[in-house]
Design a protein around this motif. Structure first.
Motif, mmCIF file in Angstrom:
data_model
loop_
_atom_site.group_PDB
_atom_site.id
_atom_site.type_symbol
_atom_site.label_atom_id
_atom_site.label_comp_id
_atom_site.label_asym_id
_atom_site.label_seq_id
_atom_site.Cartn_x
_atom_site.Cartn_y
_atom_site.Cartn_z
ATOM 1 N N PRO A 140 136.749 87.772 53.016
ATOM 2 C CA PRO A 140 137.797 87.348 52.077
ATOM 3 C C PRO A 140 138.903 88.390 51.976
ATOM 4 C CG PRO A 140 135.602 87.112 51.117
ATOM 5 C CD PRO A 140 135.443 87.914 52.369
ATOM 6 N N TYR A 194 125.135 97.065 44.258
ATOM 7 C CA TYR A 194 126.388 97.776 44.197
ATOM 8 C C TYR A 194 126.134 99.240 43.855
ATOM 9 C CZ TYR A 194 126.139 97.073 39.090
ATOM 10 O OH TYR A 194 125.751 97.052 37.767
ATOM 11 N N ASP A 212 122.640 90.288 41.379
ATOM 12 C CA ASP A 212 121.962 89.063 40.946
ATOM 13 C C ASP A 212 120.810 88.635 41.857
ATOM 14 O OD1 ASP A 212 125.249 87.912 40.143
ATOM 15 O OD2 ASP A 212 123.773 88.807 38.792
ATOM 16 N N TYR A 243 127.518 91.586 49.238
ATOM 17 C CA TYR A 243 127.437 90.195 48.822
ATOM 18 C C TYR A 243 126.778 89.375 49.921
ATOM 19 C CZ TYR A 243 130.853 91.089 45.104
ATOM 20 O OH TYR A 243 131.500 91.554 43.992
ATOM 21 N N GLN A 258 126.741 85.387 51.361
ATOM 22 C CA GLN A 258 127.473 84.134 51.297
ATOM 23 C C GLN A 258 126.708 83.044 52.045
ATOM 24 O OE1 GLN A 258 131.426 84.107 53.065
ATOM 25 N NE2 GLN A 258 132.094 82.513 51.647
ATOM 26 N N PHE A 310 132.176 85.135 41.339
ATOM 27 C CA PHE A 310 132.989 84.244 42.148
ATOM 28 C C PHE A 310 132.724 82.773 41.844
ATOM 29 C CE2 PHE A 310 135.126 86.899 45.259
ATOM 30 C CZ PHE A 310 134.462 88.107 45.133
ATOM 31 N N GLY A 311 133.767 81.958 42.004
ATOM 32 C CA GLY A 311 133.591 80.530 42.077
ATOM 33 C C GLY A 311 133.029 80.161 43.439
ATOM 34 N N LYS A 312 132.721 78.881 43.634
ATOM 35 C CA LYS A 312 132.063 78.464 44.867
ATOM 36 C C LYS A 312 133.024 78.146 45.992
ATOM 37 C CE LYS A 312 127.730 76.999 42.812
ATOM 38 N NZ LYS A 312 126.690 75.942 42.716
ATOM 39 N N GLN A 363 127.963 78.051 48.371
ATOM 40 C CA GLN A 363 127.401 78.850 47.274
ATOM 41 C C GLN A 363 128.327 79.951 46.776
ATOM 42 O OE1 GLN A 363 124.420 78.557 45.629
ATOM 43 N NE2 GLN A 363 124.248 76.597 46.680
ATOM 44 N N GLY A 364 129.447 80.141 47.406
ATOM 45 C CA GLY A 364 130.287 81.256 46.995
ATOM 46 C C GLY A 364 129.659 82.575 47.406
ATOM 47 N N LEU A 365 130.057 83.649 46.730
ATOM 48 C CA LEU A 365 129.553 84.988 47.039
ATOM 49 C C LEU A 365 128.634 85.442 45.910
ATOM 50 C CD1 LEU A 365 132.340 84.732 48.619
ATOM 51 C CD2 LEU A 365 132.395 87.215 48.533
ATOM 52 N N PHE A 413 125.563 84.980 55.781
ATOM 53 C CA PHE A 413 126.721 85.815 56.109
ATOM 54 C C PHE A 413 126.779 86.914 55.047
ATOM 55 C CE2 PHE A 413 130.337 86.816 58.394
ATOM 56 C CZ PHE A 413 131.540 86.742 57.689
ATOM 57 N N PHE A 429 138.769 81.452 47.094
ATOM 58 C CA PHE A 429 137.809 81.771 46.046
ATOM 59 C C PHE A 429 138.532 82.379 44.852
ATOM 60 C CE2 PHE A 429 133.768 81.113 48.090
ATOM 61 C CZ PHE A 429 134.021 81.311 49.440
ATOM 62 N N TYR A 458 129.932 97.519 47.502
ATOM 63 C CA TYR A 458 129.184 96.322 47.107
ATOM 64 C C TYR A 458 128.656 95.588 48.338
ATOM 65 C CZ TYR A 458 132.479 97.016 43.204
ATOM 66 O OH TYR A 458 133.235 97.559 42.201
ATOM 67 N N LEU A 513 128.550 90.258 53.362
ATOM 68 C CA LEU A 513 129.858 90.882 53.186
ATOM 69 C C LEU A 513 129.744 92.160 52.385
ATOM 70 C CD1 LEU A 513 131.754 87.601 52.396
ATOM 71 C CD2 LEU A 513 132.381 89.155 54.244
ATOM 72 N N LEU A 564 126.195 88.640 44.447
ATOM 73 C CA LEU A 564 126.073 90.094 44.523
ATOM 74 C C LEU A 564 124.629 90.511 44.739
ATOM 75 C CD1 LEU A 564 127.610 92.802 44.196
ATOM 76 C CD2 LEU A 564 127.070 92.672 41.752
ATOM 77 N N TYR A 623 141.011 85.068 46.384
ATOM 78 C CA TYR A 623 140.788 85.508 47.750
ATOM 79 C C TYR A 623 140.947 84.322 48.703
ATOM 80 C CZ TYR A 623 138.832 89.940 46.131
ATOM 81 O OH TYR A 623 138.664 91.182 45.565
ATOM 82 N N ALA A 657 138.734 94.494 44.774
ATOM 83 C CA ALA A 657 137.772 94.750 45.832
ATOM 84 C C ALA A 657 138.337 94.325 47.175
ATOM 85 C CB ALA A 657 136.467 94.010 45.554
ATOM 86 N N PHE A 698 137.305 93.603 51.229
ATOM 87 C CA PHE A 698 136.132 93.193 51.981
ATOM 88 C C PHE A 698 136.202 93.573 53.454
ATOM 89 C CE2 PHE A 698 133.519 90.573 49.196
ATOM 90 C CZ PHE A 698 134.358 90.376 48.123
#
Lengths: 112, 115
Positions: B44, A48, A59, A35, A37, B105-107, A41-43, A88, B89, A33, A90, A45, B36, A101, A103
């Motif tokens: 993470p 994949y 997304d 991602y 970041q 994922f959440g933020k 905003q979180g991660l 960033f 996360f 995958y 990942l 996708l 994570y 998963a 990373f």
């Protein structure tokens, strides 16, 4: 040691240039995958791949491309069509049919 | 599709106190919920996960609880230490007999533990 290796750790790119981020794993994982970041905003996708020679859009795939010619490798190309590439990035991998998963350490891309 | 909300976005505690981070999810078919920990400049790291067939899982100072009816799950860290300071996360996905879903994922929650 088994793991996921991303390179380089830091990458600078001029506007209008394509750049390729490397991701290699020796965990014998089937799925890989990518991602993105951003702060707060979180991660999210990007792409994949569950098996070699096959991959699916996530997304936020616009402006990115990938290939999966080998099980161990899943490079990501950030093209000039990506409007806001500074982020960033990942890479992660997992066993087929399992969602746990793992990373890599990430690549920080900066457009200058 | 799935949506994961995470609260709070920042959390500051004194060393030795407990910390709780909460997440809610929207898709009742989700059945896998990992947490994570991400330290500055690193990727993470999976610290604990839970599947929908159990309500609680514990690993030393960390525990996760799941309420399927309310569609929320929480991370509990007891006896916090300065090295627990990081961004945490939560995520959710669907595993369906060999066909895996993707993690949503959440933020993130930035946890600061003050010595």
């Amino acid at each position: 040691d088994g793991g996921i290796t991303q390179s380089p750790k830091y990458l600078f790119r001029k506007e209008g240039q394509n750049v390729t981020l490397s991701c290699e794993q020796n965990l014998n994982h089937d799925a890989m995958y990518w991602y993105r970041q951003d702060p707060g905003q979180g991660l999210r996708l990007i792409y994949y791949s569950q098996i070699v020679n096959d991959f699916q859009k996530g997304d936020i795939a616009e402006g990115y491309s990938v290939s999966r010619e080998k099980k161990e490798s899943f490079p990501l190309t950030v093209t000039s069509a990506q409007k806001n590439p500074t982020a960033f990035y990942l890479c992660a991998s997992s066993w087929q049919g399992r969602t746990e998963a793992f990373f890599g350490q990430g690549t920080r891309l900066t457009v200058v | 599709g799935e949506n994961v909300e995470q609260h709070p976005s920042t959390l500051s505690v004194q060393e030795g106190d407990s910390a709780v981070i909460k997440c809610t999810y929207s898709d009742s078919a989700s059945n896998y919920f990992p947490w994570y920990k991400q330290e500055l400049g690193k990727g993470p790291q999976l610290i604990i996960d839970i599947r929908s067939n159990v309500g609680e899982k514990k690993d030393q100072r960390i525990a996760v609880t799941l309420n399927k009816t309310a569609k929320h799950f929480s991370l509990h860290i007891t006896e916090t230490q300065p090295e627990d300071s990081a961004v945490y996360f939560c995520a959710a996905s669907k595993d369906s007999g060999g066909s895996q879903g993707n993690l949503i994922f959440g933020k993130g929650t930035k946890l600061s533990v003050k010595p």
